[in-house]
Design a protein around this motif. Structure first.
Motif, PDB file in Angstrom:
ATOM      1  N   LEU A   1       0.696  -1.079   0.034  1.00 29.56           N
ATOM      2  CA  LEU A   1       0.259  -0.080  -0.123  1.00 29.56           C
ATOM      3  C   LEU A   1       0.826   1.043   0.018  1.00 29.56           C
ATOM      4  N   SER A   2       0.348   2.300  -0.745  1.00 33.14           N
ATOM      5  CA  SER A   2       1.041   3.428  -0.402  1.00 33.14           C
ATOM      6  C   SER A   2       0.785   4.229   1.049  1.00 33.14           C
TER       7      SER A   2
ATOM      8  N   LEU B   1      -7.495   2.461   5.316  1.00 29.27           N
ATOM      9  CA  LEU B   1      -7.869   0.917   5.082  1.00 29.27           C
ATOM     10  C   LEU B   1      -9.312   0.569   5.088  1.00 29.27           C
ATOM     11  N   PRO B   2      -9.563  -0.318   4.012  1.00 31.34           N
ATOM     12  CA  PRO B   2     -10.860  -0.862   3.911  1.00 31.34           C
ATOM     13  C   PRO B   2     -11.294  -1.909   5.414  1.00 31.34           C
TER      14      PRO B   2
ATOM     15  N   ALA C   1      -9.884  -4.652  10.343  1.00 34.08           N
ATOM     16  CA  ALA C   1     -10.278  -5.565  11.201  1.00 34.08           C
ATOM     17  C   ALA C   1      -8.860  -6.390  11.405  1.00 34.08           C
ATOM     18  N   HIS C   2      -8.292  -6.579  10.273  1.00 35.03           N
ATOM     19  CA  HIS C   2      -7.244  -7.686  10.206  1.00 35.03           C
ATOM     20  C   HIS C   2      -6.170  -6.955  11.258  1.00 35.03           C
TER      21      HIS C   2
ATOM     22  N   LEU D   1       0.542   4.741  18.853  1.00 31.74           N
ATOM     23  CA  LEU D   1       0.394   5.634  17.758  1.00 31.74           C
ATOM     24  C   LEU D   1      -0.389   5.081  16.450  1.00 31.74           C
ATOM     25  N   LEU D   2      -0.057   3.830  15.963  1.00 31.93           N
ATOM     26  CA  LEU D   2      -0.468   3.252  14.865  1.00 31.93           C
ATOM     27  C   LEU D   2      -2.119   2.973  15.263  1.00 31.93           C
ATOM     28  N   CYS D   3      -2.421   2.593  16.458  1.00 35.10           N
ATOM     29  CA  CYS D   3      -3.923   2.524  16.687  1.00 35.10           C
ATOM     30  C   CYS D   3      -4.668   3.893  16.444  1.00 35.10           C
ATOM     31  N   ALA D   4      -3.965   4.872  17.011  1.00 36.32           N
ATOM     32  CA  ALA D   4      -4.667   6.283  17.016  1.00 36.32           C
ATOM     33  C   ALA D   4      -4.983   6.705  15.495  1.00 36.32           C
ATOM     34  N   GLU D   5      -3.886   6.364  14.700  1.00 32.35           N
ATOM     35  CA  GLU D   5      -3.883   6.733  13.185  1.00 32.35           C
ATOM     36  C   GLU D   5      -5.261   5.965  12.612  1.00 32.35           C
ATOM     37  N   LEU D   6      -5.104   4.544  13.146  1.00 28.54           N
ATOM     38  CA  LEU D   6      -6.344   3.803  12.455  1.00 28.54           C
ATOM     39  C   LEU D   6      -7.545   3.944  12.836  1.00 28.54           C
TER      40      LEU D   6
END
Lengths: 100, 100, 100, 100
Positions: A46-47, A54-55, A60-61, B75-80
């Motif tokens: 992914l870019s 994310l879809p 969820a994954h 940080l990742l969880c916050a972005e997602l």
């Protein structure tokens, strides 16, 4: 996040399956790193922009992989006698000193 | 572990340094995986038994790496838009169903 | 190992599938790291002794993962303009100087 | 790339330092994964475009990490009794069947 409760539940699963023999810190770190790569795999083609949108299925994954990693890190901390909250706070305080 | 407080402090560091531009989920997952490897590195030449009895210096190092990993995952969880506590609980409940 | 031949065949697959757009060095390094974790996964719950005596099926699997890693590294070297043989020889000569 | 020569030189370094005891396939896979993460680290905060135009110093660093990875994989193949050239060719032939 109630780390004591989560760890107790992880240990119940572990003991019911007689897995403690496999749970050396060395092995738990390896297992956590494998789950981490499964998280990375979601993003590899992914870019950066796509990774921000994310879809639902991939999102969820990603959540499942984050869950796996944190659970292995909790098991690792328990084996090492580390308090995850304390080590996270120590690292954060260190970053605050260095970068703010 | 107070995830909201930790995340807010991470975001304060990030914004003061103008790092948000680098914090795509893709990059944060990569960064977390690099910290994970630094954790693995501590154990790579140790036997499993040795990994259960880390000397103090290596134990402190392991704690720092665990801290780094959890901070990047926050940080990742916050972005997602993921709630770390929720994804960890979902994964744990799944393991309880499958293995107990 | 004929690196030029292998790289030419990899590029033929890549171009026939219009994959070059995905093959930034950043992405190829990520992809190689994911394959590496699949190699690590084979060993994560094995003792060191068990890892020295893999059953045939796991051994074949290990070979496939080594193959995947080397192929991604060849693609990466091609994108970066690195000669794999030269960088491997340079690193080996460096180890010889330091450790013998 | 002359795999036999490279492996013989690696084994000479290993034996002169009495390192064989540490070179279980499990440990060698871990060590290779740590070097892989050092390669990934070079790219973690770069855009894909930036990763295509590495400055000379980073490019040299990338070459060193690729060298480290390939050397550990050669040691691993030797321990497992795998022929790197054969496993790479098998995987490439498999990709040719699937994707061309």
């Amino acid at each position: 996040m109630n780390l004591d409760e989560l760890t107790a539940r992880l240990h119940a699963i572990r003991d019911q399956n007689d897995w403690r023999q496999f749970h050396s810190p060395k092995n738990l770190a390896m297992a956590a790193s494998v789950e981490m790569a499964e998280l990375v795999e979601i993003f590899q083609w992914l870019s950066e922009d796509q990774s921000r949108q994310l879809p639902a299925e991939k999102l969820a994954h990603a959540g499942q992989e984050v869950g796996d990693i944190v659970l292995y890190l909790l098991l690792l901390c328990a084996e090492l006698g580390l308090d995850m909250d304390a080590v996270v706070r120590a690292k954060l305080a260190d970053s605050e000193r260095r970068f703010t």
